[in-house]
Design an enzyme around this catalytic site. Sequence first.
Site, mmCIF file in Angstrom:
data_model
loop_
_atom_site.group_PDB
_atom_site.id
_atom_site.type_symbol
_atom_site.label_atom_id
_atom_site.label_comp_id
_atom_site.label_asym_id
_atom_site.label_seq_id
_atom_site.Cartn_x
_atom_site.Cartn_y
_atom_site.Cartn_z
ATOM 1 N N THR A 105 0.732 -1.273 0.125
ATOM 2 C CA THR A 105 -0.006 0.015 0.104
ATOM 3 C C THR A 105 0.795 1.148 -0.057
ATOM 4 O O THR A 105 0.315 2.259 -0.606
ATOM 5 C CB THR A 105 -0.840 0.088 1.218
ATOM 6 O OG1 THR A 105 -1.705 -1.122 0.983
ATOM 7 C CG2 THR A 105 -1.695 1.282 1.320
ATOM 8 N N THR A 181 2.136 -4.256 4.520
ATOM 9 C CA THR A 181 1.912 -4.445 5.973
ATOM 10 C C THR A 181 1.623 -5.897 6.335
ATOM 11 O O THR A 181 2.050 -6.276 7.417
ATOM 12 C CB THR A 181 1.268 -3.386 6.546
ATOM 13 O OG1 THR A 181 -0.394 -3.657 5.872
ATOM 14 C CG2 THR A 181 1.481 -2.030 6.667
ATOM 15 N N ASP A 182 1.167 -6.519 5.390
ATOM 16 C CA ASP A 182 0.653 -7.853 5.725
ATOM 17 C C ASP A 182 1.831 -8.908 6.304
ATOM 18 O O ASP A 182 1.530 -9.483 7.317
ATOM 19 C CB ASP A 182 -0.008 -8.714 4.606
ATOM 20 C CG ASP A 182 -1.524 -8.013 4.316
ATOM 21 O OD1 ASP A 182 -1.956 -7.143 4.936
ATOM 22 O OD2 ASP A 182 -2.213 -8.653 3.634
ATOM 23 N N LYS A 260 1.529 -7.448 13.178
ATOM 24 C CA LYS A 260 0.277 -6.430 12.729
ATOM 25 C C LYS A 260 -0.674 -7.064 13.813
ATOM 26 O O LYS A 260 -1.098 -8.200 13.438
ATOM 27 C CB LYS A 260 0.023 -6.788 11.310
ATOM 28 C CG LYS A 260 -0.795 -6.008 10.707
ATOM 29 C CD LYS A 260 -1.041 -6.141 9.297
ATOM 30 C CE LYS A 260 -2.202 -5.239 8.706
ATOM 31 N NZ LYS A 260 -2.302 -5.202 7.143
HETATM 32 N N1 GLU Z 1 -1.971 -6.790 1.233
HETATM 33 C C1 GLU Z 1 -1.129 -5.826 0.784
HETATM 34 C C2 GLU Z 1 0.347 -5.945 1.188
HETATM 35 O O1 GLU Z 1 0.606 -6.315 2.430
HETATM 36 C C3 GLU Z 1 -1.704 -4.492 1.115
HETATM 37 C C4 GLU Z 1 -1.681 -4.161 2.601
HETATM 38 C C5 GLU Z 1 -0.618 -3.280 2.929
HETATM 39 O O2 GLU Z 1 0.331 -2.893 2.086
HETATM 40 O O3 GLU Z 1 -0.634 -2.491 3.814
HETATM 41 O O4 GLU Z 1 1.216 -5.561 0.604
#
Ligand code: GLU
Length: 438
Positions: A105, A181-182, A260
């Site tokens: 993201t 973040t995942d 997370k």
């Molecule tokens: N699921 C995606 C990832 O982890 C988008 C969520 C994000 O970036 O926080 O890259």
Amino acid sequence: MDSSNASASLTAMRNLPAGRRIELTDSTGHVWTGSIVPSHALSGPRIVSLKLESGYNVGVAVDEATTFREIDDPPSPRRPEPRSPSARAMAVDDAWIALLTTGGTIASRVDYETGGVRPVQDAREILAFYPELESSGSVRVVPVFDRLSENVGPADWLVLAQRVVEAFDGGTRGVVIAHGTDTLGFTAAGLSFLLADLPGPVVLVGAQRSPDRPSSDGPSNLEAAAAVARDRRLGEVVVVMHAGLSDDRFAVHRGTWVRKMHASRRDAFESRNGPPLGTVEGGTVHLLPIVRGPGPGPARVEGPIDERAGLLWFYPGLTPERARGFSEGLRGIVVAGTGLGHVRSDLIDWIRSRTQAGVVVAMTTQCLEGGTDPFVYATGRALVDAGVLYLDDLLPETAYAKLVWALGRATAPADVRALLAQDRAGEFLRRHRPEAEV
Ligand code: GLU
């Protein structure tokens, strides 16, 4: 300059250079004051992207009733206009930091055609979105991947570790890694084990909202991460993200302690079993004395890795048959057990058969606080007798990352176990933070 024609207004705004400040009044009468950020080719035809004074980026819909005027006063010093790549190259000094981008993201924008989020295209686009990144010095952007982090795995940790070493060899003060973040916690843990003798910080950072959305946390997270990457007191892998709902407080988490904890909140990341290593408040970095200082360098990658490692989440219906299917071809298994580190009794013989076959089996807990202890209940004692190594208070994902690393470093199961049991990156909390003991 005022305009009452939507398409003329939009065209005029789109022709303004990135960084130009405008005051835009939308059809509801709401006034938006901010700097133009580039609109992506896939943005809706009537969307203008602005970086607001707060640092938020916002996409504003333009229609017949929209007016705007250019503002002559200079941008706030904390929000400089993006420099051209050549200007950036000339400004490089001993305080430059590297920004490795991997996707996620933080390096994505809303695709107004599909309503989804897609990765930005290149380094220039990142700096145009995040001019505040260079507010405290030069940044060299190194695009590494262009992926959502669910598609970043152990082999990618090695590539990232190599890029980190190259950046330090090139003279960077610190490294920021923009990451989805995942799986950010997994990558942070993987890098913590793979990297040695870090002469400066390696800071992973992400965003829960993309940079062209209102209330995106990307700009402020990146700015805080850049401040930490420039900090001369730090020589370890950390994660920097919002510490609460305030836009001026960020937490510095050790890469092996962080998880997370929320699917969408901006303060989703938390250190486990105690407070984070530090905070960034008002642009100032505060660190606890337990932080690991810079090593003598040069930074090194201590690989290789072996991906024949598995992470098995115990659940009441997990039968030996199901576990058997899971463990096919693995040299090591981290079990996330219940409570102090337990599984149902009929799994214990299966585990014994695995350890006797040379598979390393290590135990962690599904609980978010506290650690494992095999000597409280009979089940724990039986598991130790079956050859299970208890990993104290390591998070399951940290233990998995460590196993991937340890299997690459050693062949004999006893040597792999010895590597797992030793502290390498400050990962065993209770040995480092006795006050965290419950
Ligand atoms: N699921 C995606 C990832 O982890 C988008 C969520 C994000 O970036 O926080 O890259």
